[in-house]
Motif scaffolding. Structure first.
Motif, PDB file in Angstrom:
ATOM      1  N   HIS A  46      -2.192  -1.740  -9.512  1.00  0.00           N
ATOM      2  CA  HIS A  46      -1.980   0.000  -9.330  1.00  0.00           C
ATOM      3  C   HIS A  46      -2.311   0.770 -10.827  1.00  0.00           C
ATOM      4  CE1 HIS A  46      -0.825  -0.451  -4.982  1.00  0.00           C
ATOM      5  NE2 HIS A  46      -2.570  -0.903  -4.873  1.00  0.00           N
ATOM      6  N   TYR A  91     -15.185   2.274  -6.868  1.00  0.00           N
ATOM      7  CA  TYR A  91     -14.158   1.766  -6.467  1.00  0.00           C
ATOM      8  C   TYR A  91     -13.045   1.325  -7.490  1.00  0.00           C
ATOM      9  CZ  TYR A  91     -16.428   3.325  -1.828  1.00  0.00           C
ATOM     10  OH  TYR A  91     -16.386   3.975  -0.750  1.00  0.00           O
ATOM     11  N   PHE A  96     -15.488  -4.882  -0.444  1.00  0.00           N
ATOM     12  CA  PHE A  96     -16.340  -4.146  -0.551  1.00  0.00           C
ATOM     13  C   PHE A  96     -17.282  -4.593  -0.055  1.00  0.00           C
ATOM     14  CE2 PHE A  96     -12.429  -2.160  -2.840  1.00  0.00           C
ATOM     15  CZ  PHE A  96     -12.403  -1.125  -2.467  1.00  0.00           C
ATOM     16  N   ASN A 135      -0.383   1.476  -2.263  1.00  0.00           N
ATOM     17  CA  ASN A 135       0.030   2.084  -0.874  1.00  0.00           C
ATOM     18  C   ASN A 135       1.455   2.605  -0.713  1.00  0.00           C
ATOM     19  OD1 ASN A 135      -1.990   0.266   0.203  1.00  0.00           O
ATOM     20  ND2 ASN A 135      -1.263  -1.509  -0.739  1.00  0.00           N
ATOM     21  N   ASP A 150     -12.263   3.306   6.201  1.00  0.00           N
ATOM     22  CA  ASP A 150     -12.736   3.536   4.254  1.00  0.00           C
ATOM     23  C   ASP A 150     -14.593   3.677   4.752  1.00  0.00           C
ATOM     24  OD1 ASP A 150     -12.214   3.253   1.566  1.00  0.00           O
ATOM     25  OD2 ASP A 150     -12.336   0.910   1.741  1.00  0.00           O
ATOM     26  N   GLY A 193      -2.685   4.682  -0.194  1.00  0.00           N
ATOM     27  CA  GLY A 193      -2.561   3.720   1.254  1.00  0.00           C
ATOM     28  C   GLY A 193      -1.300   3.971   2.595  1.00  0.00           C
ATOM     29  N   VAL A 225     -10.551  -0.838  -7.881  1.00  0.00           N
ATOM     30  CA  VAL A 225      -9.989  -1.764  -7.475  1.00  0.00           C
ATOM     31  C   VAL A 225     -10.015  -3.601  -7.267  1.00  0.00           C
ATOM     32  CG1 VAL A 225      -8.819  -2.067  -4.842  1.00  0.00           C
ATOM     33  CG2 VAL A 225     -10.259  -0.724  -5.029  1.00  0.00           C
TER      34      VAL A 225
HETATM   35  N1  ARG Z   1      -4.922   1.108  -1.352  1.00  0.00           N
HETATM   36  C1  ARG Z   1      -5.457  -0.038  -1.255  1.00  0.00           C
HETATM   37  C2  ARG Z   1      -4.464  -1.343  -2.175  1.00  0.00           C
HETATM   38  O1  ARG Z   1      -3.254  -0.600  -2.408  1.00  0.00           O
HETATM   39  C3  ARG Z   1      -6.506   0.472  -2.548  1.00  0.00           C
HETATM   40  C4  ARG Z   1      -7.309   1.543  -1.947  1.00  0.00           C
HETATM   41  C5  ARG Z   1      -8.363   1.350  -2.990  1.00  0.00           C
HETATM   42  N2  ARG Z   1      -9.502   2.104  -2.269  1.00  0.00           N
HETATM   43  C6  ARG Z   1     -10.373   2.391  -1.334  1.00  0.00           C
HETATM   44  N3  ARG Z   1     -11.165   3.462  -1.212  1.00  0.00           N
HETATM   45  N4  ARG Z   1     -10.233   0.757  -0.682  1.00  0.00           N
HETATM   46  O2  ARG Z   1      -4.970  -2.641  -1.991  1.00  0.00           O
END
Ligand code: ARG
Length: 576
Positions: A136, A335, A345, A127, A317, A164, A337
């Protein structure tokens, strides 16, 4: 698959045909795996399924197969053992096959020809206006390795940074900056300044909830699409953050094919919402637009538009999934994450399933565990760096490099360019530590363990590479042409060769299961095998024919370790 496996497979298909089984169906059941115990053979065929097709008890079927595979110049033996058939390759043939393929950079050791897989890998995605979260970093390292692994297998890969850079979290930062920010400080140290603002906002918003209302107003103003103060502020904070992320990205050697953050979907969300509406799955709930997913066992609805008309993380998304489908035609969208976004998701995929969108099948959340560090009482707990929960990635990398620099000063004070080696080994050690355990496991951030030159560490594998390079330098001869050596002389290197042969399966499994740790373990195993081989087999001082054969082996080990590390995003040093 190696040529040896291909040869064996053909002979097996002939044997199966001889037993009267339907060829195509039987071929689909023919799987060759390493036996559980390597002393029993090099590859094993599990006969259960095929025996069923042949209507024979598995041990009987295995015996029938074994009897039909005669030894030849590649296969040494085929032995039935219960429901399995174990095969052994001739050592000379194995050495020839493996070393020739590695030397000529042929697949599976080198990059495969392009296939029709298209893999989108959504990774890192921090973000903006916030320091990297330790998660991250994991996403960055895992995603980078997966991009490399899929490319090696011939897929078309799109590495995507879904920054983000939109929505309420961002609006809060903007609000904080407008109230308490300082432009000079921002330019001097953007991440640190924004981190201060982030903490201050949090504290002030507790006492003064109006702040959140202001942030919501500002987000609305930003989403209006007008050229206003909010838009200019967004641009400034985004530019500064991206510049700040670039430092750690380049130290980690990470690049992206696309940096399309959430803001990129600003003008694509209306169309996405219209598509949801048209599919007849959108419902109204207290003035907001939602999709209910109870029929899929998901209790919370997916919220796509708030009652004030603004959009959400999910809306972006969804728009991104449609955009990727149209632009890249992916077979998989991964993804990368953390596990805490499991519901997010599941809902995203759920909405697409409910809409009967084909792209739903491609959506795969690739979660991972936490990073733990040792707390004051020596207990492993959720990672906290010196600056608190925020992670200034450059700080962590600096610390690793500093520690490695200390080791070099002590162990190898005459090394050329020690700073460059320390940077390289320190950063690699962090990457390696992250990719060592199964991704779903928590990663222990233990400096001593990850920087040790022994054990399952990055420095250990890199050191193995450097040692191989040093042997090649010492003989001071060009590596002999592969076809000039006597492969029979490498019969004593069977463990090294067998380990090399595992490479193809390791890379494939890493790709199928989104599990780079399989490749990490391959590099550890190969480094270990070549180390023990060299412990009692001289190279430089051996008689010429033996020396030449061993040089080819050493060179191949160096190449393959280099490739393995490269798939993890780590470079192999020549010296260390
Ligand atoms: N920016 C998000 C976070 O820090 C992660 C994004 C992951 N990708 C997605 N397509 N949602 O939590």
């Amino acid at each position: 698959m190696t040529d040896l496996h291909r040869h064996l497979r053909e002979k097996l298909l002939a044997a199966i045909a001889d037993l009267g089984l339907p060829a195509t169906e039987a071929a689909g059941m023919l799987r060759l795996d390493p036996p559980r115990n390597r002393d029993h053979g090099d590859v094993a065929l599990g006969a259960f399924q095929l025996a069923k097709l042949a209507k024979l008890p598995p041990p009987k079927f295995a015996a029938e197969i074994a009897a039909r595979i005669a030894a030849d110049d590649i296969i040494e033996s085929a032995v039935a053992a219960g429901p399995f058939v174990n095969f052994k390759f001739r050592r000379g043939a194995m050495a020839r096959e493996v070393l020739t393929a590695i030397h000529s950079d042929a697949a599976p050791y080198g990059k495969a020809a392009t296939n029709d897989q298209v893999v989108c890998i959504d990774f890192s995605s921090p973000n903006i206006a916030k320091p990297f979260h330790i998660g991250h970093m994991r996403s960055t390292v895992l995603g980078n390795a997966l991009c490399r692994i899929h490319r090696h297998l011939g897929a078309t890969v799109h590495g995507i940074n879904h920054l983000g850079d939109w929505g309420m979290p961002f609006a809060k930062m903007m609000t904080a900056y407008m109230r308490f920010g300082d432009e000079v400080e921002l330019h001097k140290s953007p991440m640190r300044h924004m981190f201060e603002l982030y903490k201050r906002y949090d504290a002030e918003a507790k006492a003064n909830p109006e702040l959140n209302e202001e942030a919501a107003q500002r987000f609305k103003a930003l989403e209006s699409g007008e050229d206003n103060e909010e838009r200019r502020m967004w641009q400034l904070l985004r530019d500064e953050s991206l510049k700040a992320f670039q430092g750690p990205y380049s130290r980690l050697g990470v690049t992206f094919d696309h940096i399309t953050g959430e803001s990129f979907f600003e003008d694509k969300m209306d169309a996405a919402m219209a598509r949801v509406e048209k599919a007849g799955v959108l419902e109204e709930s207290d003035g907001a637009d939602v999709v209910w997913l109870k029929d899929q066992g998901i209790k919370q609805p997916c919220l796509l538009r708030k009652s004030d008309g603004t959009t959400l993380y999910h809306t972006r998304d969804l728009a991104a999934a449609f955009y990727r489908e149209e632009t890249f035609h992916p077979t998989r969208i991964l993804y990368i994450v953390g596990g805490e976004q499991k519901l997010h998701f599941a809902q995203l995929k759920g909405v697409l399933i409910k809409m009967k969108e084909a792209i739903a099948d491609a959506i795969e959340h690739v979660p991972f565990g936490l990073v733990l560090s040792k707390g004051p009482e020596g207990k492993w707990e959720k990672f906290a760096s010196r600056s608190g929960n925020a992670v200034f990635l450059d700080e962590i990398l600096d610390e690793a490099v500093r520690k490695v620099r200390g080791v070099i000063a002590e162990k190898n004070p005459d090394l050329d360019d020690p700073d460059a080696v320390a940077e390289h080994v320190g950063v690699s050690a962090i990457i390696f530590n992250d990719l060592k355990n199964g991704r779903i496991k928590d990663v222990k951030f233990d400096w001593d363990a990850m920087l040790a030159f022994e054990g399952e560490t990055g420095p250990y594998v890199q050191y193995a590479c450097a040692r191989l390079s040093s042997i090649l330098r010492k003989v001071d001869l060009p590596v002999p042409a592969v076809d000039s050596i006597d492969f029979e002389l490498l019969a004593d290197a069977e463990r090294v060769l067998l380990t090399m042969m595992d490479f193809a399966a390791a890379v494939q499994r890493a790709a199928d299961q989104s599990e780079p740790s399989v490749v990490t373990h391959f590099t550890i195993a190969l480094a270990g095998e070549i180390h023990s081989y060299l412990a009692d087999h001289y190279v430089v001082s051996a008689e010429p024919a033996v020396r030449n054969a061993r040089l080819v082996l050493v060179d191949a080990a160096r190449r393959l370790l280099t490739t393995g590390l490269d798939l993890l995003g780590i470079k192999a040093p020549e010296r260390m």
